[in-house]
Design an enzyme around this catalytic site. Structure first.
Site, short mmCIF file in Angstrom:
data_model
loop_
_atom_site.label_atom_id
_atom_site.label_comp_id
_atom_site.label_asym_id
_atom_site.label_seq_id
_atom_site.Cartn_x
_atom_site.Cartn_y
_atom_site.Cartn_z
N PRO A 2 -8.93 3.44 5.54
CA PRO A 2 -8.49 2.95 6.83
C PRO A 2 -8.38 4.04 7.87
CG PRO A 2 -6.81 2.71 5.11
CD PRO A 2 -7.79 3.72 4.67
N GLU A 3 -9.00 3.82 8.98
CA GLU A 3 -8.69 4.60 10.18
C GLU A 3 -7.86 3.69 11.06
OE1 GLU A 3 -11.42 7.19 11.91
OE2 GLU A 3 -12.77 7.26 10.21
N ARG A 111 -7.01 4.84 -5.27
CA ARG A 111 -6.81 6.30 -5.34
C ARG A 111 -5.35 6.72 -5.21
NH1 ARG A 111 -11.30 9.26 -1.74
NH2 ARG A 111 -10.38 11.08 -2.70
#
Length: 275
Positions: A2-3, A111
């Site tokens: 996500p940005e 992650r």
DNA sequence: TTTATAACCTGAACGC
DNA sequence: TGCGTTCAGGTTATAA
């Protein structure tokens, strides 16, 4: 994953089913994230509190309650979805926030670079949290101007790409949109700030706002497995000019796009358009 | 004070 | 098909 546009898309997606709802329970299957999930959350002390409002600061989502704020960061691979409470958990579904309306907010993060933290109201809430307090201005706000950026970085000796990705200078500019904004501005990513003209600072600031705004309108970027909270992919990928396009022709001049590494991150650029 | 590097972790893609 | 290597959307802690 996500940005800023993805986080904003997530915010807008979860707001309707979570704001003004009461938290029933938190189910934490995996407390080992970037940092351990805060004890207040692990001990379910937020059960019974209402979610007054959800907002975004940089790439953090903030769930405000009467006693304090839940800070959520999606890290590199996280996403949040709204699901019916009887939906079975899959691999990497680390946290469920159960709500009284029968839905749950589910956090999925292979992650585990993300975070779920608590900022107590008695300590000033999210604004005083150490991870939030020193953040730079929002890129889409009026505080992020060419003058501000030039003032902040003109004496720095890092590349311009590294600097615009620094969250203490400006939040929310991740690797994809940093590359895209520099391409649109005709600035080589390894350029130092010192030789840039006021006009170039203005162009860069304008383009950062432009790419982020366009990406939000498109619902974020589709890369790997990004999903909006209702399970649909974003649609911005097809509009990327340089990111991930090494050796492919520049969309403007057809010169092959080049790739280099700056500050341990991939930088993509057109050697002709970005001298 | 600023900059460079290592670290957190899993999985997909690639080369042999 | 299988195995080792490389890389990935983020950000902080630590070293230099």
């Amino acid at each position: 994953m996500p940005e800023l546009p993805e986080v904003e898309t997530t915010l807008r997606g979860i707001q309707p089913k979570t704001e003004q709802q009461t938290i029933q329970q938190l189910i934490i299957r995996q407390p080992k994230l970037r940092w351990p999930v805060s004890a207040v959350l692990q001990q379910n002390k937020v059960a019974g509190l209402g979610i007054l409002k959800i907002l975004r600061r940089g790439k953090y989502l903030i769930l405000q309650t009467a006693k304090g704020d839940i800070l959520i960061h999606l890290g590199m691979s996280g996403n949040l979805r709204i699901l019916p409470q009887n939906t079975p958990a899959q691999k990497h579904d680390h946290i469920d926030l159960l709500l009284e309306n029968g839905y749950l907010l589910r956090y999925h993060d292979p992650r585990r670079f993300g975070a779920w933290l608590w900022a107590d109201k008695a300590e000033g809430g999210y604004l005083q949290h150490p991870l939030i307090a020193k953040l730079g201005p929002e890129p889409l706000s009026d505080d992020f101007t060419a003058d501000y950026l030039q003032q902040q970085i003109q004496r720095r000796k890092s590349s311009i790409k590294t600097l615009i990705m620094n969250s203490q200078i400006v939040v929310g500019v991740g690797n994809i949109y940093a590359n895209e904004a520099l391409f649109l501005s005709g600035i080589h990513p390894a350029t130092l700030p010192q030789p840039l003209s006021p006009t170039q600072f203005q162009t860069l600031v304008d383009n950062i706002k432009k790419v982020l705004t366009a990406a939000i309108q498109q619902g974020g970027t589709t890369l790997k497995d990004f999903l909006t909270p209702d399970g649909k992919p974003g649609y911005f990928e097809q509009q990327l000019n340089v990111y991930g396009r090494a050796h492919q022709p520049c969309p403007v001049c057809h010169t092959p796009i080049e790739k280099l590494t700056l500050n341990q991150r991939a930088a993509y650029f057109c050697p002709k358009c970005q001298p």
